[in-house]
Design a protein around this motif. Sequence first.
Motif, mmCIF file in Angstrom:
data_model
loop_
_atom_site.group_PDB
_atom_site.id
_atom_site.type_symbol
_atom_site.label_atom_id
_atom_site.label_comp_id
_atom_site.label_asym_id
_atom_site.label_seq_id
_atom_site.Cartn_x
_atom_site.Cartn_y
_atom_site.Cartn_z
ATOM 1 N N MET A 34 18.755 75.433 -7.497
ATOM 2 C CA MET A 34 18.252 75.319 -6.427
ATOM 3 C C MET A 34 17.890 76.664 -5.579
ATOM 4 S SD MET A 34 19.744 72.703 -3.723
ATOM 5 C CE MET A 34 19.898 73.251 -1.992
ATOM 6 N N LYS A 35 16.783 76.853 -5.204
ATOM 7 C CA LYS A 35 16.497 77.821 -4.032
ATOM 8 C C LYS A 35 16.728 77.782 -2.702
ATOM 9 C CE LYS A 35 15.135 82.159 -4.449
ATOM 10 N NZ LYS A 35 16.294 82.877 -4.158
ATOM 11 N N LEU A 36 17.086 78.653 -2.098
ATOM 12 C CA LEU A 36 17.173 78.609 -0.610
ATOM 13 C C LEU A 36 16.774 79.905 0.187
ATOM 14 C CD1 LEU A 36 19.305 76.464 0.539
ATOM 15 C CD2 LEU A 36 20.851 77.844 0.722
ATOM 16 N N THR A 37 15.962 79.501 1.188
ATOM 17 C CA THR A 37 15.209 80.653 2.065
ATOM 18 C C THR A 37 16.538 80.925 2.943
ATOM 19 O OG1 THR A 37 14.371 78.886 3.384
ATOM 20 C CG2 THR A 37 12.881 79.383 1.573
ATOM 21 N N HIS A 38 15.950 82.166 3.563
ATOM 22 C CA HIS A 38 17.044 82.777 4.438
ATOM 23 C C HIS A 38 17.023 81.849 5.565
ATOM 24 C CE1 HIS A 38 19.254 85.602 6.740
ATOM 25 N NE2 HIS A 38 18.552 85.518 7.844
ATOM 26 N N GLU A 39 15.909 80.931 5.895
ATOM 27 C CA GLU A 39 15.937 79.968 7.096
ATOM 28 C C GLU A 39 16.758 78.825 6.883
ATOM 29 O OE1 GLU A 39 12.863 81.575 6.293
ATOM 30 O OE2 GLU A 39 12.945 82.831 7.850
ATOM 31 N N ALA A 40 16.682 78.519 5.680
ATOM 32 C CA ALA A 40 17.478 77.263 5.178
ATOM 33 C C ALA A 40 19.056 77.436 5.128
ATOM 34 C CB ALA A 40 17.015 76.781 3.720
ATOM 35 N N GLN A 41 19.031 78.790 4.620
ATOM 36 C CA GLN A 41 20.800 79.435 4.728
ATOM 37 C C GLN A 41 21.283 79.210 6.224
ATOM 38 O OE1 GLN A 41 21.361 82.799 2.565
ATOM 39 N NE2 GLN A 41 23.586 82.684 2.818
ATOM 40 N N THR A 42 20.389 80.037 7.082
ATOM 41 C CA THR A 42 20.935 79.846 8.342
ATOM 42 C C THR A 42 21.038 78.293 9.025
ATOM 43 O OG1 THR A 42 19.557 81.648 8.705
ATOM 44 C CG2 THR A 42 20.319 80.720 10.454
ATOM 45 N N GLU A 43 20.087 77.366 8.734
ATOM 46 C CA GLU A 43 20.156 75.956 9.230
ATOM 47 C C GLU A 43 21.561 75.476 8.585
ATOM 48 O OE1 GLU A 43 18.452 74.997 11.380
ATOM 49 O OE2 GLU A 43 19.005 72.717 11.162
ATOM 50 N N LEU A 44 21.696 75.716 7.201
ATOM 51 C CA LEU A 44 22.968 75.154 6.688
ATOM 52 C C LEU A 44 24.220 75.571 7.412
ATOM 53 C CD1 LEU A 44 23.278 76.117 2.921
ATOM 54 C CD2 LEU A 44 25.088 76.463 4.352
ATOM 55 N N THR A 45 24.043 76.936 7.663
ATOM 56 C CA THR A 45 25.387 77.602 8.307
ATOM 57 C C THR A 45 25.591 76.770 9.423
ATOM 58 O OG1 THR A 45 24.805 79.608 7.275
ATOM 59 C CG2 THR A 45 26.644 79.772 8.598
ATOM 60 N N ARG A 46 24.662 76.655 10.237
ATOM 61 C CA ARG A 46 24.903 76.033 11.483
ATOM 62 C C ARG A 46 25.363 74.819 11.547
ATOM 63 N NH1 ARG A 46 19.012 78.102 14.173
ATOM 64 N NH2 ARG A 46 19.880 80.190 14.933
ATOM 65 N N ILE A 47 24.835 73.788 10.620
ATOM 66 C CA ILE A 47 25.323 72.664 10.451
ATOM 67 C C ILE A 47 26.731 72.501 9.978
ATOM 68 C CG2 ILE A 47 24.961 70.451 9.045
ATOM 69 C CD1 ILE A 47 21.970 71.087 8.581
ATOM 70 N N ALA A 48 27.197 73.333 9.115
ATOM 71 C CA ALA A 48 28.369 73.412 8.724
ATOM 72 C C ALA A 48 29.514 73.856 9.904
ATOM 73 C CB ALA A 48 28.771 74.261 7.742
ATOM 74 N N VAL A 49 28.975 74.666 10.441
ATOM 75 C CA VAL A 49 29.810 75.019 11.750
ATOM 76 C C VAL A 49 29.995 74.312 12.880
ATOM 77 C CG1 VAL A 49 28.303 76.512 13.460
ATOM 78 C CG2 VAL A 49 30.374 77.230 13.088
ATOM 79 N N LYS A 50 28.833 73.560 12.848
ATOM 80 C CA LYS A 50 28.734 72.323 13.900
ATOM 81 C C LYS A 50 30.103 71.287 13.448
ATOM 82 C CE LYS A 50 27.425 69.968 17.154
ATOM 83 N NZ LYS A 50 27.825 70.068 18.896
ATOM 84 N N ALA A 51 29.979 71.001 12.298
ATOM 85 C CA ALA A 51 30.890 70.044 11.949
ATOM 86 C C ALA A 51 32.279 70.697 12.156
ATOM 87 C CB ALA A 51 30.787 69.722 10.470
ATOM 88 N N GLY A 52 32.871 71.923 11.733
ATOM 89 C CA GLY A 52 33.918 72.483 12.031
ATOM 90 C C GLY A 52 34.297 72.466 13.340
ATOM 91 N N GLN A 53 33.427 72.810 14.183
ATOM 92 C CA GLN A 53 33.684 72.993 15.658
ATOM 93 C C GLN A 53 33.884 71.476 16.356
ATOM 94 O OE1 GLN A 53 30.179 73.644 18.165
ATOM 95 N NE2 GLN A 53 31.568 74.728 19.559
ATOM 96 N N ILE A 54 33.344 70.358 15.703
ATOM 97 C CA ILE A 54 33.773 69.095 16.212
ATOM 98 C C ILE A 54 35.102 68.711 15.676
ATOM 99 C CG2 ILE A 54 33.166 66.622 16.191
ATOM 100 C CD1 ILE A 54 30.310 67.227 15.695
ATOM 101 N N LEU A 55 35.454 68.950 14.688
ATOM 102 C CA LEU A 55 36.667 68.720 14.118
ATOM 103 C C LEU A 55 38.025 69.560 14.840
ATOM 104 C CD1 LEU A 55 36.289 68.643 10.269
ATOM 105 C CD2 LEU A 55 36.870 66.607 11.915
ATOM 106 N N HIS A 56 37.690 70.805 15.069
ATOM 107 C CA HIS A 56 38.481 71.646 15.694
ATOM 108 C C HIS A 56 38.881 71.209 17.115
ATOM 109 C CE1 HIS A 56 40.755 75.412 16.990
ATOM 110 N NE2 HIS A 56 40.636 75.976 16.054
ATOM 111 N N GLN A 57 37.979 70.749 17.819
ATOM 112 C CA GLN A 57 37.909 70.496 19.348
ATOM 113 C C GLN A 57 38.615 69.226 19.498
ATOM 114 O OE1 GLN A 57 33.800 70.684 20.435
ATOM 115 N NE2 GLN A 57 34.000 72.316 21.905
ATOM 116 N N HIS A 58 38.627 68.297 18.424
ATOM 117 C CA HIS A 58 39.109 66.951 18.727
ATOM 118 C C HIS A 58 40.624 66.847 18.131
ATOM 119 C CE1 HIS A 58 34.933 66.177 19.908
ATOM 120 N NE2 HIS A 58 35.607 65.394 20.691
#
Lengths: 259, 154
Positions: A1-25
């Motif tokens: 699987m190939k990942l462009t830089h934009e796709a990698q940035t997007e993936l990082t944002r999605i993962a951090v959002k999930a972590g942030q929600i868990l941490h906040q609650h």
Amino acid sequence: MKLTHEAQTELTRIAVKAGQILHQHGAESRLVEQTTQRIGVALGAQSIELSVSSDAIVITSLFEGNCVTTTRRCYDRGINMQMVCDVLRICVMLEKQLLDAAQVKERLARLKPYKYNRWLVVVMIGFSCASFSHFFGGDWPVYITTFFASAGAMILRQELAHRHHNPFVNFALSAFVATSIASIGVIYQFGDKPQIALAASVLLLVPGFPLINAVSDILKGHISTGIARWVFATMLTISVSIGIVTSMTLTGVSGWLSP
Amino acid sequence: MELLTLIIIDALFAAVPAVGFAMVFNVPKKMLIYCAIGGALAHSLRFLLMNFDVQIEWATLIASSSMGFLGLYWSRKRLIPRPVFTVASVIPMIPGSFAFTTVIGLVELNSAGYSIEIMQIVTENGLKTLFILGALSFGLALPSILIYRGRPIV
């Protein structure tokens, strides 16, 4: 699987959002770490490295020598297990390939904390603390005193939390109200051992979740977040005690240190 | 027979705070029944053990580790993270009263001056708080420490 830089940035944002929600609650650090890593890897990163501290998370995704790093502050939103369940469900669905990146992002953005009806919670907390008074050996009049004392304190606690007051101030004032109402029972000698109501009515203010999370973080290797949670819980306990002592000094009722 | 009645009463009274605090933590509606069962089982188990003269710390450890393993089973079955059931279930066993007595004793030591009686209350209650709390959290963490060792449970 190939990942462009934009796709990698997007993936990082999605993962951090999930972590942030868990941490906040109010999820424990191990769960925040594992879930963020699982989401990142399921979305195609080679590995996710993250650092969880008491009020922020820093995450880096790696893919063929490319690193994308991002940081999120995690303001405390209050304990909400329903949000933790929902994020974990999204994570499991993603791993079973029932969702793609866009759907995960949309679902995470759509999550809203569910809150029980506040008056229902007030009544239930009243009954909870009244049940504690039974464990301490109280009779029915004490049960009733405790119910009203803790329900009154819970109304104030919810009201102050709703207006985003400082938690330490909130807990001290609620403890003051609970002890003041319970000491009416002591003054009029309502029941056999009315002092029990003093002890039972403030138990709604025990920071049970932070304390258990603190010890379990430390046990599972997140020492610094564990210490931070422990200090927070200790400070809450001290605030509650200050509230109790202030009320007992004003009303002249004592019931805590006499055996 | 009398003991059985006492245990059932204890279990019923423990289920109420487990559900009450679960609602403060916003546990989803369908999971509240698990919190009630867990709270009743854990607290009545501790009551039973203490009835046979087991120390409160050890009784708490046994009760909370059984809750930890029960939570593991439910969590695998329903695909829900474990703290959702387990923390609310052990809330009735949290040493809140001991903790508050400790800090109120400390405040009293400051305002009324040092006295051996109050220092005794502070030390005894403080140590009880620490050890009961340690037993509670360690018991709950036991399945992931012993069996899963870093792998995700759900």
